[in-house]
Design a protein around this motif. Structure first.
Motif, PDB file in Angstrom:
ATOM      1  N   VAL A 212      14.048   6.979  -1.997  1.00  0.00           N
ATOM      2  CA  VAL A 212      13.587   5.899  -2.862  1.00  0.00           C
ATOM      3  C   VAL A 212      12.087   6.030  -3.037  1.00  0.00           C
ATOM      4  CG1 VAL A 212      13.286   3.407  -3.100  1.00  0.00           C
ATOM      5  CG2 VAL A 212      15.426   4.321  -2.165  1.00  0.00           C
ATOM      6  N   SER A 213      11.656   6.041  -4.268  1.00  0.00           N
ATOM      7  CA  SER A 213      10.223   6.115  -4.568  1.00  0.00           C
ATOM      8  C   SER A 213       9.867   4.973  -5.515  1.00  0.00           C
ATOM      9  CB  SER A 213       9.886   7.460  -5.223  1.00  0.00           C
ATOM     10  OG  SER A 213       8.540   7.487  -5.657  1.00  0.00           O
ATOM     11  N   ALA A 214       8.804   4.230  -5.184  1.00  0.00           N
ATOM     12  CA  ALA A 214       8.348   3.125  -6.030  1.00  0.00           C
ATOM     13  C   ALA A 214       6.828   3.156  -6.107  1.00  0.00           C
ATOM     14  CB  ALA A 214       8.829   1.790  -5.488  1.00  0.00           C
ATOM     15  N   ASN A 215       6.306   3.091  -7.320  1.00  0.00           N
ATOM     16  CA  ASN A 215       4.862   3.138  -7.516  1.00  0.00           C
ATOM     17  C   ASN A 215       4.455   2.137  -8.580  1.00  0.00           C
ATOM     18  OD1 ASN A 215       3.862   5.718  -5.952  1.00  0.00           O
ATOM     19  ND2 ASN A 215       5.741   6.329  -7.016  1.00  0.00           N
ATOM     20  N   ALA A 216       3.382   1.396  -8.286  1.00  0.00           N
ATOM     21  CA  ALA A 216       2.805   0.467  -9.256  1.00  0.00           C
ATOM     22  C   ALA A 216       1.333   0.801  -9.413  1.00  0.00           C
ATOM     23  CB  ALA A 216       2.984  -0.974  -8.795  1.00  0.00           C
TER      24      ALA A 216
ATOM     25  N   HIS B 162       4.096 -12.821 -12.446  1.00  0.00           N
ATOM     26  CA  HIS B 162       3.430 -11.812 -11.620  1.00  0.00           C
ATOM     27  C   HIS B 162       3.866 -11.969 -10.160  1.00  0.00           C
ATOM     28  CE1 HIS B 162       0.638 -10.071 -14.536  1.00  0.00           C
ATOM     29  NE2 HIS B 162       0.546 -11.296 -15.057  1.00  0.00           N
ATOM     30  N   HIS B 163       4.144 -10.815  -9.524  1.00  0.00           N
ATOM     31  CA  HIS B 163       4.575 -10.821  -8.123  1.00  0.00           C
ATOM     32  C   HIS B 163       3.629  -9.929  -7.317  1.00  0.00           C
ATOM     33  CE1 HIS B 163       8.393 -12.877  -8.966  1.00  0.00           C
ATOM     34  NE2 HIS B 163       8.423 -12.158 -10.075  1.00  0.00           N
ATOM     35  N   ASN B 164       2.937 -10.542  -6.363  1.00  0.00           N
ATOM     36  CA  ASN B 164       1.993  -9.788  -5.534  1.00  0.00           C
ATOM     37  C   ASN B 164       2.646  -9.205  -4.287  1.00  0.00           C
ATOM     38  OD1 ASN B 164      -0.391 -10.283  -7.153  1.00  0.00           O
ATOM     39  ND2 ASN B 164      -0.320 -12.412  -6.429  1.00  0.00           N
ATOM     40  N   ASP B 165       3.855  -9.676  -3.980  1.00  0.00           N
ATOM     41  CA  ASP B 165       4.555  -9.198  -2.782  1.00  0.00           C
ATOM     42  C   ASP B 165       5.829  -8.438  -3.169  1.00  0.00           C
ATOM     43  OD1 ASP B 165       5.857 -11.365  -3.836  1.00  0.00           O
ATOM     44  OD2 ASP B 165       6.292 -12.319  -1.903  1.00  0.00           O
ATOM     45  N   PHE B 166       5.721  -7.649  -4.231  1.00  0.00           N
ATOM     46  CA  PHE B 166       6.914  -7.007  -4.773  1.00  0.00           C
ATOM     47  C   PHE B 166       7.494  -5.970  -3.812  1.00  0.00           C
ATOM     48  CE2 PHE B 166       9.246  -4.339  -7.914  1.00  0.00           C
ATOM     49  CZ  PHE B 166      10.095  -5.333  -8.368  1.00  0.00           C
ATOM     50  N   GLU B 167       6.656  -5.397  -2.957  1.00  0.00           N
ATOM     51  CA  GLU B 167       7.159  -4.428  -1.983  1.00  0.00           C
ATOM     52  C   GLU B 167       8.178  -5.069  -1.056  1.00  0.00           C
ATOM     53  OE1 GLU B 167       5.450  -1.292   1.384  1.00  0.00           O
ATOM     54  OE2 GLU B 167       4.115  -2.145  -0.133  1.00  0.00           O
ATOM     55  N   ASN B 168       7.962  -6.365  -0.714  1.00  0.00           N
ATOM     56  CA  ASN B 168       8.914  -7.070   0.143  1.00  0.00           C
ATOM     57  C   ASN B 168      10.276  -7.217  -0.538  1.00  0.00           C
ATOM     58  OD1 ASN B 168       7.011  -7.401   2.162  1.00  0.00           O
ATOM     59  ND2 ASN B 168       6.317  -9.397   1.383  1.00  0.00           N
TER      60      ASN B 168
ATOM     61  N   ASP C 168       9.352   5.864  -0.124  1.00  0.00           N
ATOM     62  CA  ASP C 168       7.933   6.139  -0.411  1.00  0.00           C
ATOM     63  C   ASP C 168       7.486   5.076  -1.414  1.00  0.00           C
ATOM     64  OD1 ASP C 168       5.425   7.151  -0.802  1.00  0.00           O
ATOM     65  OD2 ASP C 168       6.079   8.824  -2.077  1.00  0.00           O
ATOM     66  N   ILE C 169       6.978   3.964  -0.902  1.00  0.00           N
ATOM     67  CA  ILE C 169       6.648   2.810  -1.736  1.00  0.00           C
ATOM     68  C   ILE C 169       5.143   2.585  -1.731  1.00  0.00           C
ATOM     69  CG2 ILE C 169       6.991   0.331  -2.075  1.00  0.00           C
ATOM     70  CD1 ILE C 169       9.710   0.615  -0.742  1.00  0.00           C
ATOM     71  N   ASN C 170       4.575   2.582  -2.922  1.00  0.00           N
ATOM     72  CA  ASN C 170       3.131   2.363  -3.083  1.00  0.00           C
ATOM     73  C   ASN C 170       2.924   1.333  -4.188  1.00  0.00           C
ATOM     74  OD1 ASN C 170       1.959   4.605  -1.285  1.00  0.00           O
ATOM     75  ND2 ASN C 170       3.370   5.725  -2.625  1.00  0.00           N
ATOM     76  N   ILE C 171       2.770   0.080  -3.801  1.00  0.00           N
ATOM     77  CA  ILE C 171       2.585  -1.008  -4.765  1.00  0.00           C
ATOM     78  C   ILE C 171       1.142  -1.501  -4.664  1.00  0.00           C
ATOM     79  CG2 ILE C 171       3.407  -3.248  -5.565  1.00  0.00           C
ATOM     80  CD1 ILE C 171       5.550  -1.122  -5.696  1.00  0.00           C
ATOM     81  N   ASN C 172       0.355  -1.215  -5.679  1.00  0.00           N
ATOM     82  CA  ASN C 172      -1.036  -1.650  -5.718  1.00  0.00           C
ATOM     83  C   ASN C 172      -1.181  -2.725  -6.793  1.00  0.00           C
ATOM     84  OD1 ASN C 172      -1.914   0.304  -3.777  1.00  0.00           O
ATOM     85  ND2 ASN C 172      -1.799   1.862  -5.406  1.00  0.00           N
ATOM     86  N   GLY C 173      -1.425  -3.938  -6.346  1.00  0.00           N
ATOM     87  CA  GLY C 173      -1.557  -5.031  -7.300  1.00  0.00           C
ATOM     88  C   GLY C 173      -0.223  -5.703  -7.568  1.00  0.00           C
TER      89      GLY C 173
END
Length: 394
Positions: free
Chosen positions: A315-319, A251-257, A278-283
């Motif tokens: 670039v779009s990233a969503n968790a 598990h990675h909590n700092d995946f946006e980095n 457009d990066i939205n990483i929740n959790g």
């Protein structure tokens, strides 16, 4: 009558014996006509070789046995490619004084040419007997024609199978050599590349003028790109040699980095290209972050290289709900429909324009990383945009 076969005749003998119905054909011929000897012969300009034999009259010929070509009627059949049918030699105007029946002591004879599907002459399907027989009937003649055609068909199938097997073995050998070469190349390149990278890092720590700093930066950036190419080579080699893409999942909590680090690296390498994110990483995200960064770098680098130069890359990233989705979009020419199905295969680079370099492994490695994560990597391409999307399930 026996002789040591030349290599090409041995292949013909083996080809006939690979046809499963040959023995049945000879048995049906003898049973239907009442004749005691039937054979399939390979007939060339110089040789007559028995490939398959049914001998109920002790004629003395075995498969692989040879008759002197000039002593046979098949020699004449090879020249005119027409069947010869004799009910009773002693009453036949054309053959009662012929040397062949006198030499071999038969009274009835039938021989049908076997013509390959390419039109070349293979040999004959023949039968003899010391007694007369009723052979000049449509039923018998058509039966021989049918069996001769059937043998020709099977010969073609055997030859095509042998050709396909040979080609497959050759392609497998070439593939193994290529993969071994790639693996050795990748390992041997790493040591000198590490030295180059270390020199670049050391130079950047030294008090240099602006020109030398630019050269040191170019050296460092080039070594990073070369390392990416080598990593792709090694991943390809490992995947094809059976080890597959290795993962270290957590598990990675700092995946946006992790994603931003990839964007920063490629932005430095291509400072004139605009990258909109457009990066939205929740959790947390459960994955191998190094491998996902490699996948992302390949997709983003591909978009920068092949996309329209005066248009941004998106670039779009969503968790969310323990799922992760990443997409990279660029404007430019649409990828042809016929080419899309080959995009994720190795060494498929499509239409390469001037200045675009690479091995055609980036998208393949990205797809392998997605597959190792039990995820999915897909692409859509229109005149407006080309979008690569990676989906990682919960």
């Amino acid at each position: 009558m026996a002789s040591t076969l030349e290599p090409n005749f041995q292949a013909d003998l083996e080809a006939i014996n690979q046809i499963p119905v040959v023995n049945s054909i000879l048995e049906v011929i003898c049973r239907t006509t009442g004749m005691g000897f039937a054979a399939i012969a390979r007939v060339t300009e110089h040789k007559w070789i028995a490939c398959a034999v049914l001998d109920n009259i002790q004629f003395g010929l075995l498969p692989g046995g040879e008759l002197k070509l000039e002593t046979t009627i098949c020699h004449e059949i090879r020249q005119n490619q027409e069947a010869v049918v004799i009910d009773h030699v002693s009453e036949d105007e054309n053959f009662r004084h012929h040397h062949t029946p006198l030499m071999y002591g038969f009274q009835s004879y039938i021989s049908m040419p076997i013509i390959r599907k390419d039109g070349s002459f293979f040999g004959t399907l023949c039968a003899i007997d010391p007694n007369p027989a009723r052979l000049k009937t449509p039923e018998v003649i058509n039966m021989f024609k049918l069996y001769a055609d059937l043998i020709s068909f099977h010969l073609q199938a055997v030859e095509q199978l042998a050709f396909a097997e040979t080609k497959l073995l050759e392609e497998r050998r070439i593939a193994e050599l290529r993969e071994q070469f790639i693996a050795i190349l990748g390992h041997d390149l790493r040591n000198p590349l590490t030295a180059v990278s270390n020199v670049g890092q050391l130079m950047l720590r030294m008090p240099l003028d602006e020109r030398m700093k630019r050269l040191a930066t170019i050296l460092q950036d080039s070594s990073v790109r070369m390392k990416g190419l080598i990593d792709n080579l090694l991943d390809f080699a490992r995947g094809h040699l059976g080890d597959g893409i290795s993962l270290s999942l957590k598990h990675h909590n700092d995946f946006e980095n992790t994603l931003n680090h990839v964007i920063t690296e490629l932005q430095i390498a291509s400072p004139k290209r605009e990258i909109i994110t457009d990066i939205n990483i929740n959790g947390s995200v459960f994955c191998d972050d190094t491998r996902i960064a490699q996948l992302f770098s390949n997709l983003l680098g591909n978009a920068i290289t092949h996309g329209k130069k005066d248009a941004p890359v998106y670039v779009s990233a969503n968790a969310y709900d323990q799922k992760f989705e990443l997409s990279v979009s660029n404007a430019g020419e649409a990828i042809p429909e016929a080419a899309i199905k080959y995009l994720f295969q190795p060494f498929q680079r499509g239409q390469v324009k001037s200045g675009q370099q690479g091995l055609g492994l980036g998208l393949y490695i990205a797809a392998e990383i997605a597959r190792a994560h039990k995820g999915k990597l897909g692409v859509t391409s229109t005149a407006e945009a080309t979008v690569f999307t990676f989906q990682l399930p919960a």
